[in-house]
Motif scaffolding. Structure first.
Motif, mmCIF file in Angstrom:
data_model
loop_
_atom_site.group_PDB
_atom_site.id
_atom_site.type_symbol
_atom_site.label_atom_id
_atom_site.label_comp_id
_atom_site.label_asym_id
_atom_site.label_seq_id
_atom_site.Cartn_x
_atom_site.Cartn_y
_atom_site.Cartn_z
ATOM 1 N N TYR A 3 0.529 -1.102 0.388
ATOM 2 C CA TYR A 3 0.329 -0.259 0.190
ATOM 3 C C TYR A 3 0.828 1.415 0.174
ATOM 4 C CZ TYR A 3 -4.098 -3.528 1.505
ATOM 5 O OH TYR A 3 -4.456 -4.371 1.526
ATOM 6 N N LYS A 4 -0.027 2.058 -0.343
ATOM 7 C CA LYS A 4 1.067 3.627 -0.491
ATOM 8 C C LYS A 4 1.109 4.452 1.061
ATOM 9 C CE LYS A 4 2.687 3.566 -4.981
ATOM 10 N NZ LYS A 4 4.140 3.722 -5.414
ATOM 11 N N THR A 5 1.679 5.239 0.782
ATOM 12 C CA THR A 5 2.040 6.018 2.328
ATOM 13 C C THR A 5 1.932 7.709 1.509
ATOM 14 O OG1 THR A 5 3.938 6.330 1.919
ATOM 15 C CG2 THR A 5 3.510 4.468 3.644
ATOM 16 N N LYS A 6 0.835 7.914 2.672
ATOM 17 C CA LYS A 6 1.597 9.933 2.598
ATOM 18 C C LYS A 6 2.741 10.147 1.782
ATOM 19 C CE LYS A 6 -2.468 10.979 4.935
ATOM 20 N NZ LYS A 6 -3.591 11.099 3.740
ATOM 21 N N GLU A 11 4.236 0.663 1.311
ATOM 22 C CA GLU A 11 4.422 0.894 3.310
ATOM 23 C C GLU A 11 5.687 0.043 3.901
ATOM 24 O OE1 GLU A 11 1.678 -2.781 3.591
ATOM 25 O OE2 GLU A 11 0.779 -1.228 4.488
ATOM 26 N N VAL A 14 8.519 2.485 4.187
ATOM 27 C CA VAL A 14 8.257 3.475 4.505
ATOM 28 C C VAL A 14 8.839 3.093 6.648
ATOM 29 C CG1 VAL A 14 6.696 5.720 6.080
ATOM 30 C CG2 VAL A 14 7.275 5.325 3.353
ATOM 31 N N GLU A 33 2.669 10.203 9.076
ATOM 32 C CA GLU A 33 2.074 8.769 8.492
ATOM 33 C C GLU A 33 0.364 8.897 9.439
ATOM 34 O OE1 GLU A 33 -0.037 6.964 6.164
ATOM 35 O OE2 GLU A 33 1.660 7.484 6.193
ATOM 36 N N ASP A 35 -2.395 7.030 8.990
ATOM 37 C CA ASP A 35 -3.446 6.110 8.486
ATOM 38 C C ASP A 35 -2.935 5.031 8.442
ATOM 39 O OD1 ASP A 35 -5.437 8.518 8.314
ATOM 40 O OD2 ASP A 35 -4.502 8.842 6.208
ATOM 41 N N ASN A 36 -1.973 4.505 7.735
ATOM 42 C CA ASN A 36 -1.134 3.223 7.793
ATOM 43 C C ASN A 36 -1.043 2.224 9.381
ATOM 44 O OD1 ASN A 36 0.360 0.725 7.029
ATOM 45 N ND2 ASN A 36 0.972 1.407 4.698
ATOM 46 N N VAL A 39 3.045 1.037 8.882
ATOM 47 C CA VAL A 39 3.591 1.797 9.166
ATOM 48 C C VAL A 39 4.185 2.650 10.286
ATOM 49 C CG1 VAL A 39 4.480 3.902 8.060
ATOM 50 C CG2 VAL A 39 3.951 2.334 6.941
ATOM 51 N N ARG A 40 2.628 2.889 11.327
ATOM 52 C CA ARG A 40 2.624 3.055 12.486
ATOM 53 C C ARG A 40 3.611 2.564 13.524
ATOM 54 N NH1 ARG A 40 -0.107 8.488 13.536
ATOM 55 N NH2 ARG A 40 -0.009 7.214 15.615
#
Length: 110
Positions: A3-6, A11, A14, A33, A35-36, A39-40
């Motif tokens: 998935y793409k990130t900001k 992901e 990142v 970031e 939403d993901n 990554v978080r």
């Protein structure tokens, strides 16, 4: 599936970058970031591993002679952890470090 990130990157890239700058990139990526969850999680785990480790190394380094040696060993240990965790994150694995990983996972749910 990635998935793409900001940031416009995948992901897993990142998430791996969140470990590269120790706890500093963990904080930056947590702020960037929102939403993901993958990554978080890795950014929070990076923060929760490397910030206390940095503080311990700093405190131990104040002890003359033996503290300097211990701080060097802990510093090299943390340098060993960075590529290990970065590779794990890059491969897309959600590895929870005991105690810290579970707490980091709960923290991103809030």
């Amino acid at each position: 599936m990635t998935y793409k990130t900001k940031l416009g990157l995948d992901e897993n890239i990142v998430a791996a970058l969140s470990y590269v700058g120790f706890w500093i990139t963990g904080i930056i990526i947590l702020l960037i970031e929102p939403d993901n969850r993958f990554v978080r999680f890795h950014a929070m785990q990076s923060l929760m591993i490397f910030l206390p480790l940095s503080i311990v190394v700093l405190v131990i380094a104040w002890i003359p002679y033996i503290g300097w040696i211990l701080a060097d060993f802990l510093g090299f240990f943390s340098l060993f952890l960075v590529p290990v965790f970065a590779i794990i994150a890059y491969r897309g694995i959600l590895l929870k470090v005991p105690v810290i990983g579970s707490y980091a996972y709960r923290m991103i749910d809030q």
